[in-house]
Design a protein around this motif. Structure first.
Motif, PDB file in Angstrom:
ATOM      1  N   THR A   2     -10.531  -8.592   6.441  1.00 59.50           N
ATOM      2  CA  THR A   2      -9.522  -9.631   6.326  1.00 59.50           C
ATOM      3  C   THR A   2      -8.163  -9.125   6.814  1.00 59.50           C
ATOM      4  O   THR A   2      -7.915  -7.932   6.916  1.00 59.50           O
ATOM      5  CB  THR A   2      -9.375 -10.081   4.863  1.00 59.50           C
ATOM      6  N   ASP A   3      -7.263 -10.095   7.107  1.00 54.88           N
ATOM      7  CA  ASP A   3      -5.916  -9.730   7.554  1.00 54.88           C
ATOM      8  C   ASP A   3      -5.079  -9.148   6.423  1.00 54.88           C
ATOM      9  O   ASP A   3      -4.219  -8.297   6.651  1.00 54.88           O
ATOM     10  CB  ASP A   3      -5.198 -10.955   8.130  1.00 54.88           C
ATOM     11  N   SER A   4      -5.318  -9.601   5.213  1.00 58.38           N
ATOM     12  CA  SER A   4      -4.529  -9.091   4.092  1.00 58.38           C
ATOM     13  C   SER A   4      -4.983  -7.684   3.725  1.00 58.38           C
ATOM     14  O   SER A   4      -6.151  -7.325   3.904  1.00 58.38           O
ATOM     15  CB  SER A   4      -4.663 -10.016   2.879  1.00 58.38           C
ATOM     16  N   PHE A   5      -4.058  -6.905   3.234  1.00 56.23           N
ATOM     17  CA  PHE A   5      -4.367  -5.523   2.873  1.00 56.23           C
ATOM     18  C   PHE A   5      -3.509  -5.110   1.694  1.00 56.23           C
ATOM     19  O   PHE A   5      -2.413  -5.617   1.488  1.00 56.23           O
ATOM     20  CB  PHE A   5      -4.137  -4.575   4.057  1.00 56.23           C
ATOM     21  N   THR A   6      -4.050  -4.176   0.906  1.00 52.70           N
ATOM     22  CA  THR A   6      -3.324  -3.609  -0.224  1.00 52.70           C
ATOM     23  C   THR A   6      -2.965  -2.166   0.107  1.00 52.70           C
ATOM     24  O   THR A   6      -3.826  -1.383   0.522  1.00 52.70           O
ATOM     25  CB  THR A   6      -4.167  -3.657  -1.505  1.00 52.70           C
ATOM     26  N   ILE A   7      -1.705  -1.827  -0.055  1.00 55.56           N
ATOM     27  CA  ILE A   7      -1.234  -0.495   0.307  1.00 55.56           C
ATOM     28  C   ILE A   7      -1.601   0.513  -0.778  1.00 55.56           C
ATOM     29  O   ILE A   7      -1.251   0.342  -1.944  1.00 55.56           O
ATOM     30  CB  ILE A   7       0.289  -0.505   0.528  1.00 55.56           C
ATOM     31  N   ARG A   8      -2.324   1.547  -0.364  1.00 57.23           N
ATOM     32  CA  ARG A   8      -2.708   2.606  -1.302  1.00 57.23           C
ATOM     33  C   ARG A   8      -1.676   3.734  -1.328  1.00 57.23           C
ATOM     34  O   ARG A   8      -1.364   4.294  -2.384  1.00 57.23           O
ATOM     35  CB  ARG A   8      -4.073   3.171  -0.927  1.00 57.23           C
ATOM     36  N   GLY A  78       0.320  -0.340  -4.044  1.00 53.58           N
ATOM     37  CA  GLY A  78      -0.392  -1.243  -4.948  1.00 53.58           C
ATOM     38  C   GLY A  78      -0.162  -2.712  -4.649  1.00 53.58           C
ATOM     39  O   GLY A  78      -0.833  -3.565  -5.240  1.00 53.58           O
ATOM     40  N   ARG A  79       0.737  -3.030  -3.732  1.00 55.99           N
ATOM     41  CA  ARG A  79       1.021  -4.434  -3.414  1.00 55.99           C
ATOM     42  C   ARG A  79       0.159  -4.919  -2.256  1.00 55.99           C
ATOM     43  O   ARG A  79      -0.164  -4.160  -1.339  1.00 55.99           O
ATOM     44  CB  ARG A  79       2.504  -4.611  -3.079  1.00 55.99           C
ATOM     45  N   LYS A  80      -0.181  -6.179  -2.288  1.00 51.69           N
ATOM     46  CA  LYS A  80      -1.017  -6.797  -1.264  1.00 51.69           C
ATOM     47  C   LYS A  80      -0.153  -7.648  -0.347  1.00 51.69           C
ATOM     48  O   LYS A  80       0.700  -8.409  -0.815  1.00 51.69           O
ATOM     49  CB  LYS A  80      -2.106  -7.650  -1.920  1.00 51.69           C
ATOM     50  N   PHE A  81      -0.383  -7.519   0.957  1.00 55.20           N
ATOM     51  CA  PHE A  81       0.373  -8.279   1.949  1.00 55.20           C
ATOM     52  C   PHE A  81      -0.592  -8.871   2.971  1.00 55.20           C
ATOM     53  O   PHE A  81      -1.649  -8.292   3.250  1.00 55.20           O
ATOM     54  CB  PHE A  81       1.380  -7.384   2.678  1.00 55.20           C
ATOM     55  N   ASP A  82      -0.205 -10.019   3.543  1.00 55.40           N
ATOM     56  CA  ASP A  82      -1.051 -10.624   4.571  1.00 55.40           C
ATOM     57  C   ASP A  82      -0.578 -10.273   5.984  1.00 55.40           C
ATOM     58  O   ASP A  82      -1.062 -10.828   6.961  1.00 55.40           O
ATOM     59  CB  ASP A  82      -1.143 -12.147   4.404  1.00 55.40           C
ATOM     60  N   ALA A 111      14.496   4.117   7.739  1.00 53.94           N
ATOM     61  CA  ALA A 111      13.334   4.437   6.923  1.00 53.94           C
ATOM     62  C   ALA A 111      12.368   3.259   6.846  1.00 53.94           C
ATOM     63  O   ALA A 111      11.143   3.430   6.956  1.00 53.94           O
ATOM     64  CB  ALA A 111      13.792   4.853   5.521  1.00 53.94           C
ATOM     65  N   ILE A 112      12.911   2.064   6.681  1.00 50.14           N
ATOM     66  CA  ILE A 112      12.075   0.858   6.633  1.00 50.14           C
ATOM     67  C   ILE A 112      11.378   0.647   7.969  1.00 50.14           C
ATOM     68  O   ILE A 112      10.208   0.247   8.027  1.00 50.14           O
ATOM     69  CB  ILE A 112      12.914  -0.369   6.234  1.00 50.14           C
ATOM     70  N   SER A 113      12.080   0.934   9.076  1.00 50.61           N
ATOM     71  CA  SER A 113      11.477   0.794  10.403  1.00 50.61           C
ATOM     72  C   SER A 113      10.266   1.698  10.554  1.00 50.61           C
ATOM     73  O   SER A 113       9.238   1.299  11.117  1.00 50.61           O
ATOM     74  CB  SER A 113      12.509   1.120  11.489  1.00 50.61           C
ATOM     75  N   GLY A 114      10.372   2.937  10.063  1.00 47.53           N
ATOM     76  CA  GLY A 114       9.245   3.853  10.149  1.00 47.53           C
ATOM     77  C   GLY A 114       8.035   3.342   9.402  1.00 47.53           C
ATOM     78  O   GLY A 114       6.887   3.441   9.889  1.00 47.53           O
ATOM     79  N   ILE A 115       8.266   2.790   8.218  1.00 51.36           N
ATOM     80  CA  ILE A 115       7.164   2.211   7.443  1.00 51.36           C
ATOM     81  C   ILE A 115       6.578   1.006   8.176  1.00 51.36           C
ATOM     82  O   ILE A 115       5.354   0.834   8.258  1.00 51.36           O
ATOM     83  CB  ILE A 115       7.657   1.808   6.041  1.00 51.36           C
ATOM     84  N   ASP A 116       7.451   0.176   8.725  1.00 54.64           N
ATOM     85  CA  ASP A 116       6.996  -1.025   9.428  1.00 54.64           C
ATOM     86  C   ASP A 116       6.089  -0.667  10.604  1.00 54.64           C
ATOM     87  O   ASP A 116       5.042  -1.294  10.810  1.00 54.64           O
ATOM     88  CB  ASP A 116       8.209  -1.819   9.920  1.00 54.64           C
ATOM     89  N   LEU A 117       6.477   0.349  11.378  1.00 55.64           N
ATOM     90  CA  LEU A 117       5.646   0.752  12.509  1.00 55.64           C
ATOM     91  C   LEU A 117       4.279   1.234  12.035  1.00 55.64           C
ATOM     92  O   LEU A 117       3.249   0.931  12.657  1.00 55.64           O
ATOM     93  CB  LEU A 117       6.344   1.849  13.312  1.00 55.64           C
ATOM     94  N   ALA A 118       4.258   1.983  10.941  1.00 53.43           N
ATOM     95  CA  ALA A 118       2.976   2.456  10.401  1.00 53.43           C
ATOM     96  C   ALA A 118       2.099   1.287   9.960  1.00 53.43           C
ATOM     97  O   ALA A 118       0.883   1.293  10.184  1.00 53.43           O
ATOM     98  CB  ALA A 118       3.226   3.405   9.230  1.00 53.43           C
ATOM     99  N   LEU A 119       2.700   0.281   9.353  1.00 54.37           N
ATOM    100  CA  LEU A 119       1.923  -0.863   8.884  1.00 54.37           C
ATOM    101  C   LEU A 119       1.410  -1.708  10.048  1.00 54.37           C
ATOM    102  O   LEU A 119       0.314  -2.283   9.966  1.00 54.37           O
ATOM    103  CB  LEU A 119       2.760  -1.711   7.927  1.00 54.37           C
ATOM    104  N   TRP A 120       2.156  -1.796  11.142  1.00 54.78           N
ATOM    105  CA  TRP A 120       1.659  -2.520  12.312  1.00 54.78           C
ATOM    106  C   TRP A 120       0.483  -1.784  12.943  1.00 54.78           C
ATOM    107  O   TRP A 120      -0.488  -2.415  13.391  1.00 54.78           O
ATOM    108  CB  TRP A 120       2.777  -2.730  13.327  1.00 54.78           C
ATOM    109  N   ASP A 121       0.559  -0.456  13.004  1.00 53.34           N
ATOM    110  CA  ASP A 121      -0.572   0.325  13.508  1.00 53.34           C
ATOM    111  C   ASP A 121      -1.788   0.093  12.623  1.00 53.34           C
ATOM    112  O   ASP A 121      -2.907  -0.167  13.118  1.00 53.34           O
ATOM    113  CB  ASP A 121      -0.178   1.806  13.537  1.00 53.34           C
TER     114      ASP A 121
END
Length: 374
Positions: A2-8, A78-82, A111-121
């Motif tokens: 699925t497109d949604s994911f929960t960050i571990r 622990g949060r879920k995002f679509d 710092a937020i940009s770095g996280i964002d790039l990781a989440l897009w990958d």
């Protein structure tokens, strides 16, 4: 899947590579090359990698890594995002007051940009698509240019760039007219009729820039980047635009959607250069890049850091198309060369991205363990 994911988990790793030859700008020297790499993992075990801008000041990379590990990551685990955009919005909105309170909107945005790039990958890997294709790209091939050409030894650096496959160059200026013009004469001779640009790194006053513009006109420059401070009144930028025979470029120091809307609505910048590791990640800058093209201007992603952010910038350029170039620093930096995947292979001024999911590359951090600083 699925497109949604929960960050571990989200974790930042900080590195420094010592330099034998400093990287010089009009406002200072880099005595080493830092990198803050970010790994995100979801509950299915899918990984994604990003990078946060951390060039200045010298202690900034460790600070940004700690912001990610100690402040930002706990708010996402622990949060879920679509989708990555939702996480970007949650992080940005959730830390605005904190960033204002401590006077650090820049480090928080980076710092937020770095996280964002990781989440897009991560998101692209979940979709089993290369990131450039997930973002709407039609072609994997992009043009690149060699940047970071210092005032000292500029001709030799340019020769090395051509041997590595580059066909376009950008020279750092702002070191006095005699030095700047001598280097431009040498580089124009080396590159022939190829693309040549300059970057003053905000180094001139308006008067100095106006004095230099006629002297620069002889070199058929593709652009002049940040001739004056990024925060100078728009009227000063308009004065330079009226006097310039070449396009004016900027964007790495614009840090809001509103700021980009302002420059896209006026006829001042011909080349617009957001930096996805410095502000906005892909969640904000992908839209900015498309708006740049819609406005009739040239989109060229700014980048000067490690390899993961460079590779992500390549995917963004491939995704939006246009006739822009990807900035590839030519200076010594294994933190870039070992982690930029196909961008390391420049052929006749271009690179070609792959069809592997996400960025198509997973870094081997063990190979740079000796350079880790946090």
């Amino acid at each position: 899947m699925t497109d949604s994911f929960t960050i571990r988990s989200i974790e930042a790793f900080c590195y420094r590579y010592p330099l034998a030859t400093p990287v010089v700008t009009s406002f200072g020297k880099m005595l080493n090359r830092p990198a803050v790499f970010v790994r995100a993992v979801d509950e299915d075990g899918v990984e994604g990698w990003g990078e946060a801008w951390s060039n200045f000041p010298a202690p900034g990379s460790e600070h940004r890594a700690r912001l990610i590990n100690e402040v930002l990551a706990p708010g996402l685990v622990g949060r879920k995002f679509d989708g990555p955009g939702r996480a970007f919005g949650a992080l940005t909105g959730g830390t605005e007051v904190l960033a204002l309170q401590c006077g650090e909107p820049g480090p928080f945005a980076q710092a937020i940009s770095g996280i964002d790039l990781a989440l897009w990958d991560l998101f692209a890997r979940r979709r089993n698509l290369p990131l450039w294709r997930l973002l709407g790209g039609q072609s994997r091939k992009i043009k690149v240019y060699a940047s970071g050409i210092n005032p000292g030894g500029a001709a030799q650096t340019a020769e090395v760039a051509l041997k590595r496959g580059h066909r376009a160059l950008k020279l750092k200026v702002g070191f006095g007219a005699e030095t700047d013009l001598a280097n431009l004469v040498a580089l124009r001779a080396i590159i022939g009729t190829g693309m040549l640009a300059t970057d003053a790194n905000q180094g001139w006053s308006v008067a100095q820039a106006l004095e230099m513009l006629p002297r620069l006109a002889a070199f058929d420059l593709r652009w002049l980047e940040e001739p004056i401070r990024a925060d100078r009144p728009r009227e000063e930028w308009r004065r330079l635009r009226m006097a310039a025979k070449m396009p004016i470029a900027a964007g790495e120091n614009i840090s809001s959607v509103e700021g980009f809307k302002e420059v896209l609505a006026e006829d001042v910048l011909g080349v617009v250069q957001p930096d996805i590791a410095k502000w906005g990640g892909l969640s904000a800058c992908a839209g900015v890049a498309r708006d740049v093209l819609k406005s009739g201007k040239t989109f060229c992603p700014h980048y000067l850091g490690g390899g993961i952010g460079l590779l992500a910038s390549a995917h963004l350029l491939a995704s939006v198309g246009g006739d822009g170039w990807l900035e590839v620093d030519i200076n010594d930096n294994p933190l870039r060369d070992l982690f930029c995947g196909p961008v390391a292979d420049v052929t006749d001024g271009t690179v070609s991205l792959g069809e592997e999911p996400g960025l198509g590359f997973a870094p081997d951090l063990a190979s740079i363990a000796r350079h880790r600083s946090l």
